[in-house]
Design a protein around this motif. Structure first.
Motif, PDB file in Angstrom:
ATOM      1  N   HIS A  82       0.814  -1.216   0.000  1.00  0.00           N
ATOM      2  CA  HIS A  82       0.000   0.000   0.000  1.00  0.00           C
ATOM      3  C   HIS A  82       0.847   1.265   0.000  1.00  0.00           C
ATOM      4  O   HIS A  82       0.342   2.361  -0.265  1.00  0.00           O
ATOM      5  N   ARG A  83       2.150   1.149   0.249  1.00  0.00           N
ATOM      6  CA  ARG A  83       3.049   2.308   0.305  1.00  0.00           C
ATOM      7  C   ARG A  83       3.664   2.643  -1.053  1.00  0.00           C
ATOM      8  O   ARG A  83       4.569   3.476  -1.126  1.00  0.00           O
ATOM      9  N   PHE A  84       3.179   2.035  -2.130  1.00  0.00           N
ATOM     10  CA  PHE A  84       3.855   2.215  -3.410  1.00  0.00           C
ATOM     11  C   PHE A  84       3.840   3.659  -3.911  1.00  0.00           C
ATOM     12  O   PHE A  84       4.669   4.052  -4.723  1.00  0.00           O
ATOM     13  N   ASN A  85       2.906   4.491  -3.422  1.00  0.00           N
ATOM     14  CA  ASN A  85       2.890   5.913  -3.793  1.00  0.00           C
ATOM     15  C   ASN A  85       3.931   6.742  -3.044  1.00  0.00           C
ATOM     16  O   ASN A  85       4.136   7.911  -3.372  1.00  0.00           O
ATOM     17  N   ASP A  86       4.574   6.146  -2.078  1.00  0.00           N
ATOM     18  CA  ASP A  86       5.540   6.832  -1.213  1.00  0.00           C
ATOM     19  C   ASP A  86       6.945   6.589  -1.758  1.00  0.00           C
ATOM     20  O   ASP A  86       7.391   5.445  -1.888  1.00  0.00           O
ATOM     21  N   LEU A  87       7.667   7.649  -2.066  1.00  0.00           N
ATOM     22  CA  LEU A  87       9.011   7.497  -2.622  1.00  0.00           C
ATOM     23  C   LEU A  87       9.941   6.752  -1.666  1.00  0.00           C
ATOM     24  O   LEU A  87      10.849   6.027  -2.108  1.00  0.00           O
ATOM     25  N   ASP A  88       9.716   6.890  -0.372  1.00  0.00           N
ATOM     26  CA  ASP A  88      10.540   6.166   0.604  1.00  0.00           C
ATOM     27  C   ASP A  88      10.434   4.651   0.407  1.00  0.00           C
ATOM     28  O   ASP A  88      11.397   3.917   0.670  1.00  0.00           O
ATOM     29  N   PHE A  89       9.269   4.175  -0.019  1.00  0.00           N
ATOM     30  CA  PHE A  89       9.075   2.748  -0.284  1.00  0.00           C
ATOM     31  C   PHE A  89      10.092   2.256  -1.307  1.00  0.00           C
ATOM     32  O   PHE A  89      10.714   1.191  -1.147  1.00  0.00           O
ATOM     33  N   TRP A  90      10.286   3.029  -2.374  1.00  0.00           N
ATOM     34  CA  TRP A  90      11.194   2.623  -3.447  1.00  0.00           C
ATOM     35  C   TRP A  90      12.654   2.810  -3.053  1.00  0.00           C
ATOM     36  O   TRP A  90      13.509   1.990  -3.423  1.00  0.00           O
ATOM     37  N   VAL A  91      12.923   3.837  -2.276  1.00  0.00           N
ATOM     38  CA  VAL A  91      14.286   4.043  -1.777  1.00  0.00           C
ATOM     39  C   VAL A  91      14.687   2.878  -0.880  1.00  0.00           C
ATOM     40  O   VAL A  91      15.786   2.324  -0.996  1.00  0.00           O
ATOM     41  N   GLU A  92      13.804   2.490   0.014  1.00  0.00           N
ATOM     42  CA  GLU A  92      14.085   1.370   0.905  1.00  0.00           C
ATOM     43  C   GLU A  92      14.269   0.072   0.125  1.00  0.00           C
ATOM     44  O   GLU A  92      15.164  -0.735   0.438  1.00  0.00           O
ATOM     45  N   THR A  93      13.424  -0.156  -0.883  1.00  0.00           N
ATOM     46  CA  THR A  93      13.553  -1.362  -1.707  1.00  0.00           C
ATOM     47  C   THR A  93      14.906  -1.420  -2.385  1.00  0.00           C
ATOM     48  O   THR A  93      15.582  -2.464  -2.395  1.00  0.00           O
ATOM     49  N   ALA A  94      15.337  -0.297  -2.960  1.00  0.00           N
ATOM     50  CA  ALA A  94      16.632  -0.263  -3.645  1.00  0.00           C
ATOM     51  C   ALA A  94      17.779  -0.554  -2.682  1.00  0.00           C
ATOM     52  O   ALA A  94      18.718  -1.293  -3.008  1.00  0.00           O
ATOM     53  N   GLN A  95      17.717  -0.005  -1.482  1.00  0.00           N
ATOM     54  CA  GLN A  95      18.783  -0.231  -0.506  1.00  0.00           C
ATOM     55  C   GLN A  95      18.840  -1.689  -0.058  1.00  0.00           C
ATOM     56  O   GLN A  95      19.924  -2.260   0.105  1.00  0.00           O
ATOM     57  N   ILE A  96      17.675  -2.305   0.100  1.00  0.00           N
ATOM     58  CA  ILE A  96      17.626  -3.726   0.465  1.00  0.00           C
ATOM     59  C   ILE A  96      18.265  -4.576  -0.637  1.00  0.00           C
ATOM     60  O   ILE A  96      19.069  -5.478  -0.360  1.00  0.00           O
ATOM     61  N   LEU A  97      17.922  -4.289  -1.890  1.00  0.00           N
ATOM     62  CA  LEU A  97      18.423  -5.090  -3.003  1.00  0.00           C
ATOM     63  C   LEU A  97      19.913  -4.895  -3.213  1.00  0.00           C
ATOM     64  O   LEU A  97      20.629  -5.843  -3.545  1.00  0.00           O
ATOM     65  N   GLU A  98      20.399  -3.676  -3.038  1.00  0.00           N
ATOM     66  CA  GLU A  98      21.842  -3.458  -3.179  1.00  0.00           C
ATOM     67  C   GLU A  98      22.606  -4.190  -2.084  1.00  0.00           C
ATOM     68  O   GLU A  98      23.663  -4.776  -2.330  1.00  0.00           O
ATOM     69  N   ALA A  99      22.071  -4.182  -0.869  1.00  0.00           N
ATOM     70  CA  ALA A  99      22.711  -4.929   0.219  1.00  0.00           C
ATOM     71  C   ALA A  99      22.744  -6.415  -0.092  1.00  0.00           C
ATOM     72  O   ALA A  99      23.664  -7.139   0.323  1.00  0.00           O
ATOM     73  N   GLY A 100      21.723  -6.891  -0.846  1.00  0.00           N
ATOM     74  CA  GLY A 100      21.665  -8.291  -1.239  1.00  0.00           C
ATOM     75  C   GLY A 100      22.374  -8.608  -2.530  1.00  0.00           C
ATOM     76  O   GLY A 100      22.309  -9.746  -3.010  1.00  0.00           O
ATOM     77  N   LEU A 101      23.063  -7.616  -3.116  1.00  0.00           N
ATOM     78  CA  LEU A 101      23.859  -7.812  -4.332  1.00  0.00           C
ATOM     79  C   LEU A 101      23.027  -8.304  -5.510  1.00  0.00           C
ATOM     80  O   LEU A 101      23.497  -9.067  -6.352  1.00  0.00           O
ATOM     81  N   PHE A 102      21.766  -7.868  -5.587  1.00  0.00           N
ATOM     82  CA  PHE A 102      20.921  -8.212  -6.727  1.00  0.00           C
ATOM     83  C   PHE A 102      21.456  -7.561  -8.000  1.00  0.00           C
ATOM     84  O   PHE A 102      22.081  -6.497  -7.960  1.00  0.00           O
ATOM     85  N   ASP A 103      21.163  -8.195  -9.131  1.00  0.00           N
ATOM     86  CA  ASP A 103      21.528  -7.597 -10.407  1.00  0.00           C
ATOM     87  C   ASP A 103      20.740  -6.313 -10.644  1.00  0.00           C
ATOM     88  O   ASP A 103      21.300  -5.285 -10.997  1.00  0.00           O
ATOM     89  N   SER A 104      19.411  -6.407 -10.489  1.00  0.00           N
ATOM     90  CA  SER A 104      18.576  -5.246 -10.787  1.00  0.00           C
ATOM     91  C   SER A 104      17.220  -5.393 -10.136  1.00  0.00           C
ATOM     92  O   SER A 104      16.846  -6.475  -9.665  1.00  0.00           O
ATOM     93  N   VAL A 105      16.487  -4.298 -10.150  1.00  0.00           N
ATOM     94  CA  VAL A 105      15.054  -4.337  -9.888  1.00  0.00           C
ATOM     95  C   VAL A 105      14.388  -4.208 -11.249  1.00  0.00           C
ATOM     96  O   VAL A 105      14.674  -3.292 -12.018  1.00  0.00           O
TER      97      VAL A 105
END
Length: 478
Positions: free
Chosen positions: A31-54
């Motif tokens: 439900h937080r998808f309209n909140d830019l913080d939601f996407w910032v947090e997602t990106a930080q989680i994925l970078e910490a996990g060494l993902f290729d991309s979102v």
């Protein structure tokens, strides 16, 4: 060397992407998808996990084929409401240094000139971490949103897309030389005009003069992704795509499809290893097998069969309106609508599938074929088995909970894959294309059709000095 496995997080700028009904789970933050913080947090989680991309999916219409309207899609949040995937990328890029961003954009309804600048802008802002998932848009509602009575015919959409790509390559690769920007303060020259040229493209669908408005970005052409299982789709992918999302009924079918795709690429003058193949992955992991099964059962209870049916009906085929014993291929042949994509049958269901069989499969929250539910060791075993059996390069991780699915995978599965030498322990590359093909491979390979325009070569009417005589230079669809 042990072959490492790539992972992207499968996302969409909306509440309900493909795990329908689970937005109600108390631990889900969709439900937080309209909140830019939601996407910032997602990106930080994925970078910490060494993902290729979102990897950001998108549609430009609503799913209104089920029960003759969009009511179910709206009620169940089936990819509506949804926002533009391109606009959240700069914020995610600002808080990361390595994570890639692949976004979906359709070639069917909007002209190429404007998208060329958007893509170059994103490649600049991400320092070469942008990729484009090329789609041709199959929803009938999408066609009506752009002034058409129905979908453009399937193979015609791919013909339009082929020319669309040609225009983009001319802009991205041919319009500006690498050293066009000189920033000479003494002579007050920012860009050398002799190193920028019109492209003067004239084709059956588009007339575009250029020059490209953006200077060359890090990758010039973003990494090109595509998913298509029809004959036209596979031909298009073999010619253009660098990353392809494949499907199949089982591991053997996946392997056959990957081999076929790479063979087609070689037939077009490319190299087989210049295409990376990905599949969708259902992964539910727990500290114990029992915990993983408990999570799966919890998701199963909250899943919405109506949501899945609305999603499946987006192509205009309302399966709930037919008898259970009717064969889907017969329904498609009988309706024979000119804009009908083969997607509802050939891509989703094997030939001969009945409506009842399709409904049973569609409404499953854990439909595969790649499904791994268990401990980190059990999940890693299944991932390795599939990679070795199919020749896939990696997976798009499907989400059930945000951020829980990604966090579970990062904290439990990734360490196990790293112990086996199957997953990176650090980022070694700077750009998204290097992530796929190794350090130093920032630009398109020479064998790629887009490379033929480098330096202004092969532009039909390209000139750094004079525009072609034409009454209009606006990109336009005929």
């Amino acid at each position: 060397m042990t072959r490492q496995i790539s992972f992207n997080l499968f996302e969409m700028n909306c509440v309900g992407h493909i795990s329908h009904g689970l937005w109600v789970h108390p631990e889900n933050n969709r439900h937080r998808f309209n909140d830019l913080d939601f996407w910032v947090e997602t990106a930080q989680i994925l970078e910490a996990g060494l993902f290729d991309s979102v990897f950001l999916a998108d549609v430009i219409g609503t799913y209104d084929g089920y029960r003759n309207g969009p009511d179910t899609a709206l009620r169940e949040a089936v990819q509506i409401p949804s926002n533009d995937p391109l606009l959240i990328i700069p914020a995610m890029a600002a808080v990361t240094k390595h994570l890639g961003f692949a976004a979906t954009f359709s070639t069917t309804y909007e002209p190429p000139f404007a998208f060329a600048r958007r893509a170059s802008t994103l490649d600049h802002l991400t320092k070469g971490r942008f990729g484009w998932n090329i789609v041709t848009s199959y929803l009938p509602n999408a066609a009506r949103n752009f002034g058409l009575a129905d979908e453009v015919e399937h193979d015609q959409r791919y013909a339009i897309a082929d020319e669309y790509l040609d225009v983009l390559y001319k802009l991205w690769e041919g319009s500006w030389d690498d050293d066009a920007v000189i920033e000479d303060r003494e002579r007050r020259i920012y860009t050398d005009p002799a190193k920028v040229r019109y492209i003067n493209h004239r084709g059956p669908n588009y007339t575009v003069a250029g020059p490209h408005l953006s200077s060359p970005s890090v990758q010039r052409t973003p990494v090109l992704f595509q998913a298509g299982s029809s004959t036209a789709g596979k031909e298009f992918a073999a010619k253009h795509a660098e990353g392809v999302f494949v499907g199949g009924r089982d591991a053997a079918a996946y392997r056959e499809n990957v081999q076929d795709l790479r063979r087609l690429a070689v037939d077009k003058g490319r190299k087989a290893d210049h295409i990376k193949a990905f599949a969708s992955a259902v992964v539910i992991v727990g500290r114990t097998h029992k915990e993983a099964q408990r999570k799966a059962e919890e998701y199963r209870k909250l899943s919405s069969a109506e949501g899945y049916l609305a999603h499946a009906g987006g192509g205009g085929i309302d399966l709930a309106a037919y008898r259970a014993d009717e064969v889907i291929d017969d329904i498609l042949a009988r309706e024979n609508r000119p804009g009908r994509d083969s997607q509802p049958s050939s891509r989703r269901h094997p030939p001969g599938t009945t409506v009842g069989e399709a409904l049973e499969r569609i409404t499953r929250f854990d439909r595969g074929p790649f499904v791994a539910i268990g401990t980190a060791v059990e999940v890693a075993d299944e991932i390795e088995r599939w990679i070795d059996a199919t020749d896939l390069d990696g997976f798009n991780l499907r989400q059930f909970l945000t951020p829980g699915t990604a966090e579970d995978f990062i904290t439990q599965v990734i360490p196990e894959l790293q112990r086996r030498g199957r997953y990176r322990t650090s980022y070694e590359e700077s750009t998204l294309r290097e992530r796929l093909f190794g350090s130093g491979n920032t630009r398109l390979f020479d064998e790629h059709p887009g490379a033929r325009y480098r330096g202004g070569a092969n532009l039909d009417h390209g000139s750094a000095l004079e525009p072609a005589a034409s009454p209009s230079y606006a990109g336009s669809r005929s």
